[in-house]
Design a protein around this motif. Structure first.
Motif, PDB file in Angstrom:
ATOM      1  N   HIS A 220       5.299  -6.440  -4.459  1.00 38.82           N
ATOM      2  CA  HIS A 220       6.410  -5.668  -5.020  1.00 38.82           C
ATOM      3  C   HIS A 220       5.928  -4.494  -5.880  1.00 38.82           C
ATOM      4  N   LYS A 221       4.652  -4.193  -5.801  1.00 39.05           N
ATOM      5  CA  LYS A 221       4.044  -3.191  -6.687  1.00 39.05           C
ATOM      6  C   LYS A 221       4.703  -1.834  -6.579  1.00 39.05           C
ATOM      7  N   PHE A 222       5.132  -1.447  -5.403  1.00 39.45           N
ATOM      8  CA  PHE A 222       5.643  -0.099  -5.191  1.00 39.45           C
ATOM      9  C   PHE A 222       7.145  -0.068  -4.929  1.00 39.45           C
ATOM     10  N   GLU A 223       7.854  -0.992  -5.527  1.00 39.05           N
ATOM     11  CA  GLU A 223       9.300  -1.036  -5.352  1.00 39.05           C
ATOM     12  C   GLU A 223      10.011  -0.410  -6.553  1.00 39.05           C
ATOM     13  N   GLY A 224      11.184   0.160  -6.314  1.00 41.10           N
ATOM     14  CA  GLY A 224      12.020   0.694  -7.391  1.00 41.10           C
ATOM     15  C   GLY A 224      11.348   1.804  -8.179  1.00 41.10           C
ATOM     16  N   LEU A 225      11.556   1.769  -9.502  1.00 43.55           N
ATOM     17  CA  LEU A 225      11.010   2.810 -10.370  1.00 43.55           C
ATOM     18  C   LEU A 225       9.490   2.786 -10.414  1.00 43.55           C
ATOM     19  N   ALA A 226       8.897   1.643 -10.122  1.00 38.93           N
ATOM     20  CA  ALA A 226       7.440   1.554 -10.112  1.00 38.93           C
ATOM     21  C   ALA A 226       6.867   2.484  -9.047  1.00 38.93           C
ATOM     22  N   ARG A 227       7.594   2.621  -7.949  1.00 40.38           N
ATOM     23  CA  ARG A 227       7.125   3.511  -6.878  1.00 40.38           C
ATOM     24  C   ARG A 227       7.144   4.964  -7.346  1.00 40.38           C
ATOM     25  N   VAL A 228       8.186   5.327  -8.075  1.00 41.08           N
ATOM     26  CA  VAL A 228       8.280   6.686  -8.612  1.00 41.08           C
ATOM     27  C   VAL A 228       7.093   6.962  -9.531  1.00 41.08           C
ATOM     28  N   SER A 229       6.765   5.994 -10.351  1.00 42.87           N
ATOM     29  CA  SER A 229       5.650   6.138 -11.278  1.00 42.87           C
ATOM     30  C   SER A 229       4.328   6.268 -10.541  1.00 42.87           C
ATOM     31  N   CYS A 230       4.153   5.440  -9.508  1.00 43.75           N
ATOM     32  CA  CYS A 230       2.917   5.500  -8.732  1.00 43.75           C
ATOM     33  C   CYS A 230       2.742   6.854  -8.069  1.00 43.75           C
TER      34      CYS A 230
ATOM     35  N   LEU B  98      -6.086  12.470   2.683  1.00 49.02           N
ATOM     36  CA  LEU B  98      -5.168  11.346   2.534  1.00 49.02           C
ATOM     37  C   LEU B  98      -5.720  10.409   1.465  1.00 49.02           C
ATOM     38  N   PHE B  99      -4.864  10.060   0.534  1.00 45.13           N
ATOM     39  CA  PHE B  99      -5.231   9.186  -0.584  1.00 45.13           C
ATOM     40  C   PHE B  99      -4.331   7.962  -0.516  1.00 45.13           C
ATOM     41  N   ALA B 100      -4.903   6.783  -0.678  1.00 47.48           N
ATOM     42  CA  ALA B 100      -4.096   5.564  -0.601  1.00 47.48           C
ATOM     43  C   ALA B 100      -4.531   4.565  -1.663  1.00 47.48           C
ATOM     44  N   ILE B 101      -3.573   3.813  -2.164  1.00 47.68           N
ATOM     45  CA  ILE B 101      -3.837   2.741  -3.117  1.00 47.68           C
ATOM     46  C   ILE B 101      -3.183   1.472  -2.588  1.00 47.68           C
ATOM     47  N   THR B 102      -3.821   0.343  -2.841  1.00 54.53           N
ATOM     48  CA  THR B 102      -3.264  -0.931  -2.404  1.00 54.53           C
ATOM     49  C   THR B 102      -3.218  -1.910  -3.569  1.00 54.53           C
ATOM     50  N   SER B 103      -2.342  -2.875  -3.448  1.00 56.86           N
ATOM     51  CA  SER B 103      -2.175  -3.885  -4.502  1.00 56.86           C
ATOM     52  C   SER B 103      -1.938  -5.254  -3.872  1.00 56.86           C
ATOM     53  N   ASN B 104      -2.385  -6.288  -4.559  1.00 52.09           N
ATOM     54  CA  ASN B 104      -2.117  -7.648  -4.093  1.00 52.09           C
ATOM     55  C   ASN B 104      -0.697  -8.089  -4.416  1.00 52.09           C
ATOM     56  N   ASP B 105      -0.024  -7.310  -5.272  1.00 46.77           N
ATOM     57  CA  ASP B 105       1.367  -7.591  -5.618  1.00 46.77           C
ATOM     58  C   ASP B 105       2.269  -6.963  -4.551  1.00 46.77           C
TER      59      ASP B 105
ATOM     60  N   ALA C 117       0.842  -1.202   0.000  1.00 49.82           N
ATOM     61  CA  ALA C 117       0.000   0.000   0.000  1.00 49.82           C
ATOM     62  C   ALA C 117       0.874   1.249   0.000  1.00 49.82           C
ATOM     63  N   LEU C 118       0.373   2.257  -0.667  1.00 48.11           N
ATOM     64  CA  LEU C 118       1.079   3.537  -0.775  1.00 48.11           C
ATOM     65  C   LEU C 118       0.110   4.655  -0.429  1.00 48.11           C
ATOM     66  N   SER C 119       0.507   5.541   0.459  1.00 46.58           N
ATOM     67  CA  SER C 119      -0.340   6.668   0.854  1.00 46.58           C
ATOM     68  C   SER C 119       0.248   7.981   0.356  1.00 46.58           C
ATOM     69  N   ILE C 120      -0.646   8.879  -0.041  1.00 45.82           N
ATOM     70  CA  ILE C 120      -0.248  10.188  -0.547  1.00 45.82           C
ATOM     71  C   ILE C 120      -0.963  11.268   0.255  1.00 45.82           C
ATOM     72  N   PRO C 121      -0.252  11.980   1.127  1.00 44.95           N
ATOM     73  CA  PRO C 121      -0.862  13.075   1.889  1.00 44.95           C
ATOM     74  C   PRO C 121      -1.245  14.222   0.949  1.00 44.95           C
ATOM     75  N   LEU C 122      -2.333  14.920   1.265  1.00 44.04           N
ATOM     76  CA  LEU C 122      -2.829  15.988   0.413  1.00 44.04           C
ATOM     77  C   LEU C 122      -3.010  17.268   1.221  1.00 44.04           C
ATOM     78  N   LEU C 123      -2.669  18.383   0.595  1.00 40.93           N
ATOM     79  CA  LEU C 123      -2.826  19.685   1.230  1.00 40.93           C
ATOM     80  C   LEU C 123      -3.454  20.635   0.221  1.00 40.93           C
ATOM     81  N   GLY C 124      -4.684  21.083   0.511  1.00 40.42           N
ATOM     82  CA  GLY C 124      -5.390  21.975  -0.398  1.00 40.42           C
ATOM     83  C   GLY C 124      -4.892  23.399  -0.300  1.00 40.42           C
ATOM     84  N   ILE C 125      -5.262  24.230  -1.260  1.00 35.72           N
ATOM     85  CA  ILE C 125      -4.823  25.624  -1.259  1.00 35.72           C
ATOM     86  C   ILE C 125      -5.432  26.396  -0.099  1.00 35.72           C
TER      87      ILE C 125
END
Length: 256
Positions: A157-167, A148-155, A134-142
């Motif tokens: 290794h989904k958020f490892e290496g360059l894939a994490r940068v892309s996510c 808080l926004f989060a995405i999860t995956s059954n994989d 799972a990867l969480s992205i904190p949010l701050l409005g103007i």
């Protein structure tokens, strides 16, 4: 001096297809109610090949962590009910980290001691098929609001290496659109429609007929800057991010 050349394999890939991302962003920015926003939200996992997605509006200023705050999620209903019945929001280490750190983070990076309530919560969540990574992205409005926004995956290794940068790149943009849409919709619901001036109404009506800015200016005998100002003010009064959305709102409430 040696210059390091980044090969194609080293370039972070785009995980969301441009057409799919464009479609989601378009639908999110056009949402006129929280029901519509939630409906679009439910399509994200399948469109983006993720297991689950979560958006939580935490509030603004000192009014954070409202248990009744708006939350949109694709988590199983059983877990949602248990989470709120047990008031897990107040001990959730993911939420605590997200509200005190503005950088995206993977849940496995959290340093949580075994035996603590936060650790037990995360372990319990595994029984509800929330995802193995799972990867969480904190949010701050103007306006200073937080989310808080989060995405999860059954994989795992989904958020490892360059894939994490892309996510982070792709989903941070998507998350901000969701946050801005929530703020726009709730502000419009709270404030309601504000009266448009005669010029603002006339400009918006002609825009609804398909006329461009310079055509509106010529027909109304106004300058181009005045027309742009009228449309911008009309968008603000109607709680719309775009002129097209302002037209939809204006038609819905009988303004034009």
């Amino acid at each position: 001096m040696r210059v390091r050349v980044m090969t194609m394999k080293q370039i972070a890939p785009t995980l969301i297809l441009p057409k799919a991302l464009q479609g989601l962003v378009s639908a999110i920015t056009r949402a006129q109610s929280l029901e519509e926003l939630s409906s679009v939200f439910q399509k994200i996992p399948e469109t983006c090949n993720m297991s689950n997605v979560v958006y939580y509006f935490a509030g603004s200023g000192e009014k954070l962590l409202n248990p009744d705050g708006f939350t949109c999620t694709t988590y199983p209903r059983e877990w949602q009910e248990r989470y709120y019945n047990k008031n897990y929001l107040l001990i959730d280490p993911v939420v605590q980290r997200g509200l005190h750190n503005g950088l995206p983070f993977e849940w496995r990076d959290l340093k949580i001691e075994k035996g603590t309530p936060g650790y037990s919560l995360l372990m319990e969540g595994l029984d509800y098929s929330l995802g193995h990574a799972a990867l969480s992205i904190p949010l701050l409005g103007i306006d200073g609001s937080r989310g808080l926004f989060a995405i999860t995956s059954n994989d795992p290794h989904k958020f490892e290496g360059l894939a994490r940068v892309s996510c982070v790149r792709d989903y941070q943009m998507l998350a901000n659109y969701v946050h801005e849409a929530y703020l726009r919709i709730t502000a419009f619901q709270t404030r309601g429609t504000m009266a448009l001036s005669g010029e603002e109404r006339a400009c918006l009506k002609l825009a609804a007929e398909g006329l461009l800015g310079h055509e509106i200016a010529r027909k109304l005998k106004l300058s181009d800057p005045v027309v742009r100002l009228c449309l911008r003010v009309a968008r603000h009064k109607l709680g719309a991010a775009t002129t097209e959305m302002a037209i939809l709102n204006a038609n819905q409430f009988g303004v034009i």
